[in-house]
Design an enzyme around this catalytic site. Structure first.
Site, PDB file in Angstrom:
ATOM      1  N   ASP A  99       0.838  -1.215   0.000  1.00 14.08           N
ATOM      2  CA  ASP A  99       0.000   0.000   0.000  1.00 14.08           C
ATOM      3  C   ASP A  99       0.871   1.263   0.000  1.00 14.08           C
ATOM      4  O   ASP A  99       1.983   1.253   0.531  1.00 14.08           O
ATOM      5  CB  ASP A  99      -0.899  -0.039   1.251  1.00 14.08           C
ATOM      6  CG  ASP A  99      -2.025   0.963   1.155  1.00 14.08           C
ATOM      7  OD1 ASP A  99      -2.303   1.464   0.044  1.00 14.08           O
ATOM      8  OD2 ASP A  99      -2.642   1.254   2.197  1.00 14.08           O
TER       9      ASP A  99
ATOM     10  N   HIS B 128       3.257   3.250  -8.808  1.00 13.02           N
ATOM     11  CA  HIS B 128       3.145   1.818  -9.114  1.00 13.02           C
ATOM     12  C   HIS B 128       4.436   1.328  -9.790  1.00 13.02           C
ATOM     13  O   HIS B 128       4.895   0.216  -9.538  1.00 13.02           O
ATOM     14  CB  HIS B 128       1.929   1.546 -10.000  1.00 13.02           C
ATOM     15  CG  HIS B 128       0.625   1.930  -9.343  1.00 13.02           C
ATOM     16  ND1 HIS B 128       0.292   1.533  -8.073  1.00 13.02           N
ATOM     17  CD2 HIS B 128      -0.428   2.685  -9.779  1.00 13.02           C
ATOM     18  CE1 HIS B 128      -0.903   2.021  -7.750  1.00 13.02           C
ATOM     19  NE2 HIS B 128      -1.356   2.724  -8.768  1.00 13.02           N
TER      20      HIS B 128
ATOM     21  N   ARG C  12      -5.596  -2.216   8.292  1.00 11.36           N
ATOM     22  CA  ARG C  12      -6.793  -2.960   7.852  1.00 11.36           C
ATOM     23  C   ARG C  12      -6.361  -4.157   7.025  1.00 11.36           C
ATOM     24  O   ARG C  12      -5.293  -4.147   6.432  1.00 11.36           O
ATOM     25  CB  ARG C  12      -7.664  -2.106   6.916  1.00 11.36           C
ATOM     26  CG  ARG C  12      -8.133  -0.827   7.354  1.00 11.36           C
ATOM     27  CD  ARG C  12      -9.088  -0.261   6.289  1.00 11.36           C
ATOM     28  NE  ARG C  12      -8.334   0.323   5.171  1.00 11.36           N
ATOM     29  CZ  ARG C  12      -7.798   1.526   5.199  1.00 11.36           C
ATOM     30  NH1 ARG C  12      -7.889   2.270   6.269  1.00 11.36           N
ATOM     31  NH2 ARG C  12      -7.143   1.998   4.164  1.00 11.36           N
TER      32      ARG C  12
ATOM     33  N   LEU D 269      10.700 -20.688  -3.988  1.00 14.01           N
ATOM     34  CA  LEU D 269       9.626 -19.799  -3.521  1.00 14.01           C
ATOM     35  C   LEU D 269       8.368 -19.935  -4.385  1.00 14.01           C
ATOM     36  O   LEU D 269       8.463 -19.907  -5.617  1.00 14.01           O
ATOM     37  CB  LEU D 269      10.132 -18.351  -3.600  1.00 14.01           C
ATOM     38  CG  LEU D 269       9.117 -17.252  -3.303  1.00 14.01           C
ATOM     39  CD1 LEU D 269       8.864 -17.146  -1.802  1.00 14.01           C
ATOM     40  CD2 LEU D 269       9.601 -15.901  -3.830  1.00 14.01           C
TER      41      LEU D 269
HETATM   42  C1  FPP Z   1      -1.722   0.172  -3.447  1.00 10.41           C
HETATM   43  O1  FPP Z   1      -1.247   1.493  -3.470  1.00 10.41           O
HETATM   44  C2  FPP Z   1      -1.161  -0.594  -4.547  1.00 10.41           C
HETATM   45  C3  FPP Z   1      -1.876  -1.133  -5.569  1.00 10.41           C
HETATM   46  C4  FPP Z   1      -3.333  -0.993  -5.688  1.00 10.41           C
HETATM   47  C5  FPP Z   1      -1.238  -1.869  -6.664  1.00 10.41           C
HETATM   48  C6  FPP Z   1       0.014  -2.582  -6.319  1.00 10.41           C
HETATM   49  C7  FPP Z   1       0.705  -2.887  -7.579  1.00 10.41           C
HETATM   50  C8  FPP Z   1       2.035  -2.883  -7.787  1.00 10.41           C
HETATM   51  C9  FPP Z   1       3.043  -2.680  -6.720  1.00 10.41           C
HETATM   52  C10 FPP Z   1       2.575  -3.096  -9.143  1.00 10.41           C
HETATM   53  C11 FPP Z   1       2.182  -4.389  -9.817  1.00 10.41           C
HETATM   54  C12 FPP Z   1       2.436  -5.587  -9.015  1.00 10.41           C
HETATM   55  C13 FPP Z   1       3.106  -6.699  -9.415  1.00 10.41           C
HETATM   56  C14 FPP Z   1       3.106  -7.880  -8.539  1.00 10.41           C
HETATM   57  C15 FPP Z   1       3.849  -6.770 -10.652  1.00 10.41           C
HETATM   58  P1  FPP Z   1      -2.315   2.648  -3.657  1.00 10.41           P
HETATM   59  O2  FPP Z   1      -2.324   3.030  -5.086  1.00 10.41           O
HETATM   60  O3  FPP Z   1      -3.639   2.242  -3.094  1.00 10.41           O
HETATM   61  O4  FPP Z   1      -1.665   3.778  -2.790  1.00 10.41           O
HETATM   62  P2  FPP Z   1      -2.448   4.939  -2.001  1.00 10.41           P
HETATM   63  O5  FPP Z   1      -3.224   4.262  -0.908  1.00 10.41           O
HETATM   64  O6  FPP Z   1      -1.328   5.768  -1.480  1.00 10.41           O
HETATM   65  O7  FPP Z   1      -3.302   5.645  -2.992  1.00 10.41           O
END
Ligand code: FPP
Length: 279
Positions: A33, A50, A207, A144
């Site tokens: 997150d 991301h 959460r 893994l």
């Molecule tokens: C949450 O941060 C993150 C996500 C919804 C996406 C996670 C995806 C990646 C790390 C890249 C792709 C993954 C792989 C396994 C290749 P958020 O955007 O909700 O952050 P915020 O709460 O600060 O808005």
């Protein structure tokens, strides 16, 4: 590249010290997150968060594999994430596609087995194909197990399991009296893995956000205040030291858990061993 040969001396020493002093979780799950907030604080578009988050994925996957962790499950895209702006959803799908294409050879060389949970048929067709190919190609790897939770939510998987159990009752394959926790677990998509021992969530939020709801009944939780793009192997090591100081009681008392013949504790470990035997 063989990941073990690229370890720096300093990092290798850190890992040796960690492995010698700490009982590592068999199954580590992570809610990644804070990508968006990391980007906004840097006055960058959210997708840049991301992108940088992928660098953390690379580092944490490598470090987990080097440490000998058996199962790593990453919450990469929830069912609720489909409600995000279309540009962000499309950007995330492109990143995922790019990650799989770019990393699959190295993951395979390093004995990583790719697995997925979630409503995969809701993903773009080319990503479904990449995932199926990656799973097939790495199916017999023994290192893994990297599970990507994609278009996943815990409640969705629970409801899906209930529907399948209902169908099997109707077909006469099982009777309602057969339904117990073990049988129920076998209908979940996580049925090839032991339950997570440890869940790390970054960015300070406390959460579960619909992640592994059933499976986390007794899992320990660690909250890191770092945003996911900042979370790298040294933060993982810190989290693993913290896990070592936990006493997992599974609803029992401290003295029960420390005695040698604890039926519930033993049955938990037996289940872990059983899962390994099935693999
Ligand atoms: C949450 O941060 C993150 C996500 C919804 C996406 C996670 C995806 C990646 C790390 C890249 C792709 C993954 C792989 C396994 C290749 P958020 O955007 O909700 O952050 P915020 O709460 O600060 O808005």
């Amino acid at each position: 590249m063989d990941w073990n040969s690229e370890l720096s001396v300093e990092d290798k020493n850190c890992q040796i010290e960690l492995i010698q002093s700490v009982e590592l979780p068999v199954h580590l799950a992570i809610i990644m997150d804070g990508n968006g907030r990391w980007a906004v604080e840097k006055k960058l578009p959210r997708i840049a968060g991301h992108e940088e988050g992928i660098e953390s994925v690379r580092d944490i996957v490598k470090a987990s594999s080097q440490l000998g962790i058996k199962f790593l499950t990453l919450y990469a895209f929830s069912i609720e994430n489909w409600k995000r702006p279309i540009t962000e959803v499309t950007g995330l799908m492109k990143l995922l596609e790019h990650y799989l294409k770019a990393e699959i050879n190295e993951l395979h060389k390093n004995n990583v087995k790719i697995n997925t949970i979630g409503k995969l048929n809701s993903l773009p067709k080319q990503i479904q194909k990449l995932l199926t190919d990656s799973m097939e190609r790495t199916a017999s790897n023994t290192g893994l197990t990297l599970t990507l939770a994609l278009s996943y939510s815990g409640r969705w998987d629970i409801v899906r399991a209930v529907q399948m159990i209902g169908l099997d009752v109707r077909r006469g394959k099982i009777s309602p009296e057969d339904i117990n926790e073990e049988l129920f677990s076998s209908y979940l998509q996580t049925n090839t893995m032991p339950n997570p021992d440890y869940l790390i969530r970054t960015s300070g939020e406390m959460r579960l956000s619909n992640f592994l709801l059933w499976e986390m009944a007794y899992g320990e939780i660690y909250i890191s205040n770092k945003y996911w793009p900042q979370f790298r192997r040294n933060d993982l090591y810190e989290a693993l030291y913290s896990y070592a100081n936990r006493e997992r009681r599974f609803g029992m008392t401290s003295s029960q858990i420390n005695s040698s013949d604890i039926t519930e504790k033993n049955s938990y470990f037996k289940r872990v061993v059983d899962v390994f035997k099935k693999l």
